[in-house]
Every structure is written in structure tokens, then in C-alpha cells.
Design a protein around this motif. Structure first.
Motif, PDB file in Angstrom:
ATOM      1  N   ASP A   1       0.819  -1.215   0.000  1.00  0.00           N
ATOM      2  CA  ASP A   1       0.000   0.000   0.000  1.00  0.00           C
ATOM      3  C   ASP A   1       0.852   1.263   0.000  1.00  0.00           C
ATOM      4  O   ASP A   1       0.331   2.369   0.183  1.00  0.00           O
ATOM      5  N   GLY A   2       2.161   1.114  -0.203  1.00  0.00           N
ATOM      6  CA  GLY A   2       3.048   2.268  -0.224  1.00  0.00           C
ATOM      7  C   GLY A   2       3.179   2.981   1.111  1.00  0.00           C
ATOM      8  O   GLY A   2       3.742   4.072   1.190  1.00  0.00           O
ATOM      9  N   GLY A   3       2.641   2.362   2.164  1.00  0.00           N
ATOM     10  CA  GLY A   3       2.691   2.986   3.489  1.00  0.00           C
ATOM     11  C   GLY A   3       1.457   3.784   3.840  1.00  0.00           C
ATOM     12  O   GLY A   3       1.414   4.455   4.877  1.00  0.00           O
ATOM     13  N   ALA A   4       0.417   3.709   3.009  1.00  0.00           N
ATOM     14  CA  ALA A   4      -0.800   4.490   3.244  1.00  0.00           C
ATOM     15  C   ALA A   4      -1.433   4.168   4.602  1.00  0.00           C
ATOM     16  O   ALA A   4      -1.919   5.055   5.303  1.00  0.00           O
TER      17      ALA A   4
ATOM     18  N   ALA B   1      -6.535   2.825  -4.382  1.00  0.00           N
ATOM     19  CA  ALA B   1      -6.974   2.226  -3.119  1.00  0.00           C
ATOM     20  C   ALA B   1      -6.120   2.741  -1.967  1.00  0.00           C
ATOM     21  O   ALA B   1      -6.634   3.072  -0.889  1.00  0.00           O
ATOM     22  N   ALA B   2      -4.795   2.833  -2.175  1.00  0.00           N
ATOM     23  CA  ALA B   2      -3.906   3.367  -1.143  1.00  0.00           C
ATOM     24  C   ALA B   2      -4.222   4.831  -0.874  1.00  0.00           C
ATOM     25  O   ALA B   2      -4.262   5.270   0.286  1.00  0.00           O
ATOM     26  N   LEU B   3      -4.460   5.579  -1.923  1.00  0.00           N
ATOM     27  CA  LEU B   3      -4.806   6.991  -1.771  1.00  0.00           C
ATOM     28  C   LEU B   3      -6.083   7.152  -0.945  1.00  0.00           C
ATOM     29  O   LEU B   3      -6.176   8.024  -0.067  1.00  0.00           O
ATOM     30  N   SER B   4      -7.057   6.293  -1.183  1.00  0.00           N
ATOM     31  CA  SER B   4      -8.321   6.363  -0.448  1.00  0.00           C
ATOM     32  C   SER B   4      -8.130   6.107   1.041  1.00  0.00           C
ATOM     33  O   SER B   4      -8.793   6.723   1.877  1.00  0.00           O
TER      34      SER B   4
END
Length: 291
Positions: A112-115, A146-149
Motif C-alpha cells: 500500500d506504499g505505506g498508506a 486504493a492506497a490513496l483512499s
């Protein structure tokens, strides 16, 4: 505009005092936290640490990308530290902050890139202080909506993602990033309903005036409400050299252009950085709503 002599001009010389700096530095060391102020060699560290403020750098201190302007260490990060949100919240509480900024290294190694950790930091800070306002300065999460959300659902007061430079210079300055992807992230945040969207750009890497103005137009068209504009400074001989030291009069010109395009806040000056005087944006937003 160009300055062929690369001697540091007087408008970029800063006096750094130890008062306040040692206090915040000691706290960060005690809690095993990173700040972008230290990792990215911010020229305003004396002023900000002296005022007992800091921009927290989460997800560890190692970045998976190799941007040629940034002094944050690059390489293979360690595993995710799930206790980091608690330590960040404790630091915010100890410093008595009313507004805090959270940024991170880029973690392309995480699904999730760390989200999720961004969201956890926001939630834990608010558990300790419901009145505090939170600004996040995020990477591009590889364009993962999805990560941004996940981050946006935590409802930060300010959503910041830096465009950094003009599109022509991306292959040189940000080889693993994509200009359009960064614009898309900012637009999606604005469409999602983020309270305030913000971005930042560096000058002095060889961009033209026309290119900078076009970037400002691109950001305004995506619903971005605030922009920071500052001078690129070479962190080390291994990083990109400064092409020019941009005179303060040009920062004033870009400020005027930004306001003419409808930005709510334009913070433009040689020593300006992404989170410099960050809380002022919220004050400007309140004033705008009261008109």
C-alpha cells in the motif's frame, strides 16, 4: 534571471541558532523518530526547531527511489515499524503542537506504499488531541487509488503532494516519478473532498518561466488550493548541481501569477519549503470562508 556564478547569494544565507534545535533534536532521538528537517537538510531548521515545530518523516529513514535532488538516504528499507504512529503522537503531544505535518520516504516495497501507516498516525494523533490539525505530504503511492483512499478516509485537514519540477525535467530530477501521475493524485484528492490540496515546486534546476507558469496552471486546473515555491539547493556533490539561483523578484512574480489563477495561498521565496509556515494555510482558508 540566470546567475552564471554559483556562489551562494546573500538572500540564501541563513543564521542557525542552537536554541530550540537541541530540544527538538533530542526529543526525536529519544523517540527514535525521523524528521524531514534533518534528513533533507532543510535551510529553515533553525527557525522551525526554534519554534518547537517539525515535519515528521515516517516509514523509516530509507527511500526506495533515487530522486537526484533529495538528500534522504536511498536503499533497501527495513520492515514496517507499527509502533511509529504512537511515537509520532507522543512527540506531537510533548511539543504541544496545534498543527503538525507528516511526510514519508517513498516505500515502493510495500503493497500500500505505506498508506495505512499514514492513516494510523493521523488517527493516533487525534486520539491524544481532538483539536490538532494534520497536514500530510505524501508520495505518489505508485498511482494506487486504493492506497490513496486509505489516506483520504483518515481526513487530514491538508493533503499535500509535491509536483517538484516541470515535466521536461522529470527524467533528470525524478526518474521514477511521472508528472501526469502526480497531477492525477492531486485531482483525485480534490475530487474526493480533501479539505485543502497543496503542492510544491523547486526552482533553479533549469526550468523556464513559461514552464513554471504552465505547472501553476496545471495544478490550479486540478483543484489545488495552495502552492509552495522555493530554491533548489544542492545537498552534496553527488546530487544535481544548481543551474541558477533565482532572484527574489521572480518569486514575487510567481506569487502574483498563482493568486491570479485562484490559489488560496502562494508561499513563494528562495528559502520556502513544503511545510514552511504550514499552519498559515488553514488561517487563510478560514478567512476565505468568512468573506
Amino acid at each position: 534571471m540566470r546567475n552564471p556564478k554559483q556562489k551562494l547569494p546573500p538572500w540564501l544565507k541563513q543564521r542557525v541558532t542552537a536554541e530550540g534545535v537541541n530540544t527538538v533534536s533530542s526529543l526525536m532521538n529519544e523517540l527514535a523518530l525521523n524528521t524531514v528537517c534533518q534528513s533533507a537538510d532543510c535551510p529553515n531548521i533553525g527557525e522551525c526547531f526554534g519554534a518547537r515545530t517539525a515535519t515528521f518523516l515516517i516509514l523509516g529513514g530509507i527511500c526506495t527511489r533515487h530522486c537526484r535532488f533529495c538528500s534522504v538516504p536511498k536503499g533497501r528499507p527495513q520492515g514496517l515499524d507499527l509502533e511509529e504512529p504512537e511515537r509520532v503522537a507522543q512527540a506531537v503531544k510533548t511539543l504541544g503542537l496545534k498543527h503538525t505535518v507528516i511526510t514519508s520516504v517513498t516505500r515502493d516495497d510495500l503493497a500500500d506504499g505505506g498508506a495505512g501507516l499514514f492513516a494510523a498516525c493521523i488517527q493516533r494523533i487525534r486520539q491524544l488531541n481532538h483539536e490538532i490539525t494534520v497536514e500530510i505530504l505524501v508520495p505518489d503511492f505508485g498511482g494506487d487509488e486504493a492506497a490513496l483512499s486509505v489516506v483520504l478516509e483518515a481526513s487530514p485537514q491538508v493533503f499535500n503532494h509535491n509536483i517538484e519540477t516541470v515535466p521536461r525535467l522529470y527524467p533528470l530530477v525524478r526518474p521514477e516519478a511521472i508528472y501526469q501521475r502526480s497531477l492525477d493524485i492531486l485531482q483525485k484528492a480534490a475530487e474526493y473532498g480533501a479539505s485543502l490540496t497543496k503542492s510544491g515546486i523547486m526552482l533553479g534546476l533549469g526550468e523556464t518561466e513559461q514552464e513554471v507558469v504552465q505547472v501553476l496552471k496545471d495544478l490550479a486546473a486540478r483543484g489545488v488550493k495552495a502552492i509552495t515555491i522555493g530554491q533548489y539547493l544542492q545537498p552534496s556533490p553527488e546530487h544535481l548541481p544548481v543551474v541558477e539561483y533565482v532572484h527574489p523578484e521572480y518569486y514575487k512574480m510567481y506569487e502574483e501569477v498563482g493568486y491570479s489563477l485562484g490559489f488560496l495561498q502562494v508561499v513563494s521565496g528562495p528559502l520556502v519549503r513544503s511545510s514552511y509556515h504550514a499552519a498559515m494555510l488553514l488561517d487563510a482558508n478560514k478567512d476565505d470562508k468568512n468573506r
